[in-house]
Design a protein around this motif. Structure first.
Motif, PDB file in Angstrom:
ATOM      1  N   TRP A 530       0.819  -1.219   0.000  1.00 35.39           N
ATOM      2  CA  TRP A 530       0.000   0.000   0.000  1.00 35.39           C
ATOM      3  C   TRP A 530       0.852   1.267   0.000  1.00 35.39           C
ATOM      4  CZ3 TRP A 530      -1.123   3.101   4.659  1.00 35.39           C
ATOM      5  CH2 TRP A 530      -2.084   4.094   4.411  1.00 35.39           C
ATOM      6  N   ARG A 531       1.969   1.216   0.715  1.00 36.52           N
ATOM      7  CA  ARG A 531       2.796   2.408   0.848  1.00 36.52           C
ATOM      8  C   ARG A 531       3.702   2.650  -0.371  1.00 36.52           C
ATOM      9  NH1 ARG A 531       4.595   0.803   6.927  1.00 36.52           N
ATOM     10  NH2 ARG A 531       2.808   1.681   8.072  1.00 36.52           N
ATOM     11  N   GLY A 532       4.210   1.586  -0.942  1.00 30.76           N
ATOM     12  CA  GLY A 532       5.264   1.798  -1.926  1.00 30.76           C
ATOM     13  C   GLY A 532       4.954   1.371  -3.332  1.00 30.76           C
ATOM     14  N   HIS A 533       3.767   0.837  -3.587  1.00 26.02           N
ATOM     15  CA  HIS A 533       3.464   0.333  -4.928  1.00 26.02           C
ATOM     16  C   HIS A 533       2.037   0.695  -5.307  1.00 26.02           C
ATOM     17  CE1 HIS A 533       7.112  -2.174  -4.884  1.00 26.02           C
ATOM     18  NE2 HIS A 533       6.813  -2.340  -3.604  1.00 26.02           N
ATOM     19  N   GLU A 534       1.840   0.830  -6.584  1.00 29.14           N
ATOM     20  CA  GLU A 534       0.479   1.008  -7.076  1.00 29.14           C
ATOM     21  C   GLU A 534      -0.071  -0.380  -7.391  1.00 29.14           C
ATOM     22  OE1 GLU A 534       0.287   3.718 -10.274  1.00 29.14           O
ATOM     23  OE2 GLU A 534       0.809   5.465  -9.038  1.00 29.14           O
ATOM     24  N   VAL A 535      -0.904  -0.875  -6.498  1.00 33.54           N
ATOM     25  CA  VAL A 535      -1.410  -2.242  -6.612  1.00 33.54           C
ATOM     26  C   VAL A 535      -2.916  -2.230  -6.422  1.00 33.54           C
ATOM     27  CG1 VAL A 535      -1.296  -4.563  -5.656  1.00 33.54           C
ATOM     28  CG2 VAL A 535       0.750  -3.127  -5.664  1.00 33.54           C
ATOM     29  N   ILE A 536      -3.602  -2.954  -7.266  1.00 34.00           N
ATOM     30  CA  ILE A 536      -5.046  -3.086  -7.109  1.00 34.00           C
ATOM     31  C   ILE A 536      -5.316  -4.148  -6.048  1.00 34.00           C
ATOM     32  CG2 ILE A 536      -7.208  -3.726  -8.245  1.00 34.00           C
ATOM     33  CD1 ILE A 536      -5.967  -2.765 -10.861  1.00 34.00           C
ATOM     34  N   LEU A 537      -5.900  -3.719  -4.947  1.00 33.09           N
ATOM     35  CA  LEU A 537      -6.227  -4.619  -3.848  1.00 33.09           C
ATOM     36  C   LEU A 537      -7.706  -4.523  -3.521  1.00 33.09           C
ATOM     37  CD1 LEU A 537      -3.228  -3.898  -1.423  1.00 33.09           C
ATOM     38  CD2 LEU A 537      -3.478  -5.860  -2.957  1.00 33.09           C
ATOM     39  N   PRO A 546     -16.965  -4.608  -7.484  1.00 33.80           N
ATOM     40  CA  PRO A 546     -16.562  -5.280  -8.712  1.00 33.80           C
ATOM     41  C   PRO A 546     -16.559  -4.359  -9.924  1.00 33.80           C
ATOM     42  CG  PRO A 546     -18.103  -6.636  -7.446  1.00 33.80           C
ATOM     43  CD  PRO A 546     -18.052  -5.304  -6.783  1.00 33.80           C
ATOM     44  N   SER A 547     -17.461  -3.373  -9.944  1.00 34.32           N
ATOM     45  CA  SER A 547     -17.548  -2.511 -11.124  1.00 34.32           C
ATOM     46  C   SER A 547     -16.570  -1.347 -11.075  1.00 34.32           C
ATOM     47  CB  SER A 547     -18.977  -1.980 -11.275  1.00 34.32           C
ATOM     48  OG  SER A 547     -19.331  -1.220 -10.125  1.00 34.32           O
ATOM     49  N   THR A 548     -16.104  -0.991  -9.907  1.00 30.90           N
ATOM     50  CA  THR A 548     -15.197   0.157  -9.792  1.00 30.90           C
ATOM     51  C   THR A 548     -14.029  -0.203  -8.888  1.00 30.90           C
ATOM     52  OG1 THR A 548     -16.509   1.033  -7.944  1.00 30.90           O
ATOM     53  CG2 THR A 548     -17.041   1.838 -10.142  1.00 30.90           C
ATOM     54  N   GLN A 549     -13.129  -0.948  -9.395  1.00 35.78           N
ATOM     55  CA  GLN A 549     -11.940  -1.275  -8.621  1.00 35.78           C
ATOM     56  C   GLN A 549     -11.100  -0.022  -8.467  1.00 35.78           C
ATOM     57  OE1 GLN A 549     -10.034  -4.433 -10.735  1.00 35.78           O
ATOM     58  NE2 GLN A 549     -11.116  -6.014  -9.574  1.00 35.78           N
ATOM     59  N   ARG A 550     -10.607   0.234  -7.276  1.00 39.16           N
ATOM     60  CA  ARG A 550      -9.829   1.440  -7.023  1.00 39.16           C
ATOM     61  C   ARG A 550      -8.373   1.066  -6.808  1.00 39.16           C
ATOM     62  NH1 ARG A 550     -13.482   5.701  -5.088  1.00 39.16           N
ATOM     63  NH2 ARG A 550     -15.590   4.866  -5.213  1.00 39.16           N
ATOM     64  N   ARG A 551      -7.507   1.876  -7.350  1.00 35.97           N
ATOM     65  CA  ARG A 551      -6.075   1.656  -7.245  1.00 35.97           C
ATOM     66  C   ARG A 551      -5.592   2.227  -5.912  1.00 35.97           C
ATOM     67  NH1 ARG A 551      -2.361   0.348 -10.932  1.00 35.97           N
ATOM     68  NH2 ARG A 551      -3.877   0.629 -12.599  1.00 35.97           N
ATOM     69  N   ILE A 552      -5.099   1.358  -5.057  1.00 39.92           N
ATOM     70  CA  ILE A 552      -4.602   1.786  -3.755  1.00 39.92           C
ATOM     71  C   ILE A 552      -3.093   1.882  -3.836  1.00 39.92           C
ATOM     72  CG2 ILE A 552      -4.421   1.172  -1.327  1.00 39.92           C
ATOM     73  CD1 ILE A 552      -7.049  -0.268  -1.599  1.00 39.92           C
ATOM     74  N   GLY A 553      -2.557   3.104  -3.630  1.00 38.49           N
ATOM     75  CA  GLY A 553      -1.112   3.285  -3.693  1.00 38.49           C
ATOM     76  C   GLY A 553      -0.764   4.695  -3.285  1.00 38.49           C
ATOM     77  N   THR A 554       0.387   5.156  -3.647  1.00 40.55           N
ATOM     78  CA  THR A 554       0.846   6.475  -3.213  1.00 40.55           C
ATOM     79  C   THR A 554       0.362   7.576  -4.129  1.00 40.55           C
ATOM     80  OG1 THR A 554       2.876   6.150  -4.444  1.00 40.55           O
ATOM     81  CG2 THR A 554       2.882   5.550  -2.105  1.00 40.55           C
ATOM     82  N   ARG A 555      -0.084   7.209  -5.353  1.00 43.94           N
ATOM     83  CA  ARG A 555      -0.517   8.253  -6.278  1.00 43.94           C
ATOM     84  C   ARG A 555      -1.961   7.994  -6.705  1.00 43.94           C
ATOM     85  NH1 ARG A 555       3.738   7.834 -10.939  1.00 43.94           N
ATOM     86  NH2 ARG A 555       3.365   5.623 -10.468  1.00 43.94           N
ATOM     87  N   GLY A 556      -2.747   9.074  -6.696  1.00 41.52           N
ATOM     88  CA  GLY A 556      -4.104   8.986  -7.212  1.00 41.52           C
ATOM     89  C   GLY A 556      -5.022   8.102  -6.410  1.00 41.52           C
ATOM     90  N   ALA A 557      -4.704   7.783  -5.184  1.00 43.78           N
ATOM     91  CA  ALA A 557      -5.514   6.876  -4.378  1.00 43.78           C
ATOM     92  C   ALA A 557      -6.702   7.611  -3.798  1.00 43.78           C
ATOM     93  CB  ALA A 557      -4.669   6.295  -3.266  1.00 43.78           C
TER      94      ALA A 557
END
Length: 602
Positions: A530-537, A546-557
């Motif tokens: 969560w802190r260091g990578h842009e990963v879909i979790l 399911p319809s709106t997966q959000r990108r959890i990361g340091t940018r644009g979260a």
């Protein structure tokens, strides 16, 4: 001298008996010398000696009369003597007169007259035990080398009528006499018959009671060795000087050395049977141990290795507290049984021996283990289903059979489901080396070890699918692996790291995270993602849809998603002290069907 004169001489001697017994005896002694064929004179002498209580002299006259006369009077005396011997045999309190007869008999027991008395007992079918016991009671008076064959035949005949009493008599009383006789010779068939009966007697002692004392077993084993030594001398067996300090492996090596040189195959048969039963006894007594003051059964199961055509001997894992000697006992019993079953001559005799001993219920457990060891699934199924094992043990053993068989995924999960609902209360410990490749292992029937074993099976299946085609890996599979790997986290760190490398690339959609991931190291790894990578979790139904997966990361979260994520992580950290075993059990029970569906092949 006429018969009238002889009778007057006898009457005179009898008249002197009351006033001068010595003069009476002297007169009769003279008459015996002059008339050696006269029954009345010798019988009178016997009566006078008996009246004076002189056993020795009475025995001389009695034995002479028995051999050379057949008058009614002496036949009546013989009857009285035999009855006295019978009473003495029964250890009854006997009269002074009867005691005199018994003492008198000892003086001529080993002579011709004694043999005649013995023959009378021998010919009386109702007096077999009396005959045998009298032979034993007065053994020091007999030449056993002469009487031994008939004595043993009498006992063997009695076994068909009164097996318990006759066998005890043979083993406890008669056989020790035979073994102490230096120059005894017996027919081969008779020796083999005795060997068969006595061997079964002592082997049966191994199983007389579940609480049988160790010293009873040791004494039975020592008695069998003594029996082998005695029989070996009579039948000219190959020298086999057994030493109690021998290990089972050394015994087996010595046995193999004489296998091809022994002149009597029965020597190999009985030595192998002895080694088999000793090994079985030691193995079974070692597979139940005290853990936390409770009896815990250990069972042989397949250790998740690749299927082999034939298992290498000794490739069995054992861990403390399971004794290493038990594994040796098992393998030795297996080798001995294999020899007995492969040899055409031994096969029939061995199975007859097992039938006669009626110990199937005692050795059923190791018979099942043999089938598992051979990976003989058909035999194992039948043995397990027909056994009196607990449902838990049956399911674990069935699971062990199917884990390496093709197309058995459903059976695997069916057995695991049943096992999870029937776990023992005793916790026990985890096996240290369960993750290592091996052929077989001894599994304790404790909660932790059983869950560990079932978990390892599911992990192996998921892992196999993961590495078979990494491009088709799915999120449920990755998440399930992480849940199960918590049970043995530190032993599986390389696999955990590999899973997180995949997650860094493709993300993870695993709504069960909040219910089942509580390992602090795994939670920390998710924090790092969560802190260091842009990963879909997607770790719960509230972090994204399911319809709106959000990108959890340091940018644009998304700020709300971040807060949800932090809350989930906080909850999981607070749960990190929960019992992992209970959590894994819950996961397997809840997700049994989903796991089955995820694994299309096993």
């Amino acid at each position: 001298m006429s018969s009238k004169d002889i009778q007057e001489l006898i009457n005179k001697a009898l008249a002197l008996k009351e006033t001068d017994i010595d003069a009476s005896k002297a007169l009769i002694l003279t008459a015996k010398t002059l008339f050696p064929q006269n029954f009345e004179i010798f019988f009178t002498d016997y009566q006078l000696q008996k009246a004076s209580g002189n056993c020795h002299e009475a025995a001389k006259s009695f034995s002479y009369i028995v051999l050379f006369f057949d008058n009614p009077e002496i036949l009546e005396e013989i009857k009285v003597l035999v009855n006295a011997l019978k009473m003495a045999d029964k250890n009854e309190k006997i009269s002074q007169e009867a005691e005199f007869y018994v003492n008198m008999f000892q003086y001529f027991a080993n002579g011709p007259a004694g043999q005649k008395i013995i023959m009378l007992l021998n010919s009386d079918s109702d007096s077999d035990f009396t005959y045998i016991r009298i032979m034993k009671k007065f053994s020091k008076n007999f030449n056993l080398s002469i009487h031994a064959p008939r004595l043993l035949e009498k006992i063997l005949t009695g076994i068909s009528v009164s097996p318990n009493e006759s066998t005890e008599l043979l083993v406890r009383e008669v056989l020790p006499l035979m073994m102490n006789e230096q120059n005894i010779e017996l027919p081969v068939d008779l020796v083999n018959h005795v060997l068969d009966i006595v061997f079964k007697y002592y082997i049966a002692k191994f199983w007389d009671s579940s609480d049988i004392k160790p010293h009873v077993i040791e004494q039975s084993r020592a008695s069998i060795i003594e029996l082998f030594e005695w029989v070996g001398k009579l039948l000219k067996w190959e020298p086999f000087q057994y030493n109690p300090s021998w290990t089972k492996d050394f015994f087996w090596q010595k046995l193999k050395q004489i296998e091809n040189v022994a002149c009597d195959v029965k020597q190999i048969f009985y030595l192998t049977c002895f080694l088999f039963f000793v090994s079985v006894q030691d193995y079974l007594s070692s597979t139940k141990l005290k853990i936390d003051s409770q009896d815990v059964q250990f069972i042989l199961v397949d250790g998740l290795s690749d299927l082999m055509e034939s298992p290498p001997l000794m490739n069995i894992l054992h861990e403390s507290p399971f004794p290493s000697e038990a594994a040796v006992s098992f393998v030795t019993a297996f080798k001995a049984q294999d020899l007995l079953q492969r040899n055409v001559i031994f096969f029939k005799d061995f199975n007859q021996l097992l039938f006669d001993l009626n110990i199937t219920r005692h050795i059923n457990r190791i018979v099942v283990d043999f089938a598992i060891y051979l990976r003989s699934n058909t035999d194992s199924y039948n043995l397990i289903n027909n056994s009196k094992l607990s449902n838990l043990e049956k399911n674990i053993r069935m699971l062990s059979l199917v884990i390496n068989a093709p197309n058995t995924t459903r059976e695997v999960f069916d057995h695991i489901r049943l096992i999870m609902t029937d776990l023992p209360t005793i916790s026990g410990v985890f096996l240290k080396n369960l993750a290592c490749d091996r052929s077989f292992l001894f599994l304790p029937l404790t909660r932790n070890a059983i869950v560990q074993y079932c978990t390892r099976i599911i992990i192996s299946a998921l892992k196999r699918k993961l590495f078979k085609d990494p491009t088709k890996v799915d999120d449920y599979q990755l998440g399930s692996l992480l849940v199960l790997l918590q049970l043995e986290f530190y032993e599986n760190i390389p696999l955990v790291e590999h899973i997180f490398e995949i997650i860094r690339v493709k993300g993870l959609d695993f709504p069960l995270f909040h219910s089942f991931i509580i390992n602090i190291d795994m939670i920390e790894e998710f924090m790092n993602l969560w802190r260091g990578h842009e990963v879909i979790l997607r770790l719960s139904s509230s972090t994204s849809t399911p319809s709106t997966q959000r990108r959890i990361g340091t940018r644009g979260a998304d700020k709300n998603v971040k807060e949800d994520f932090k809350q989930i992580i906080k909850q999981q950290v607070l749960r990190s002290g929960e019992d992992v075993v209970s959590l894994v059990i819950q996961f397997i029970e809840q997700e049994n069907l989903n796991l089955l569906q995820n694994l299309t092949t096993f």
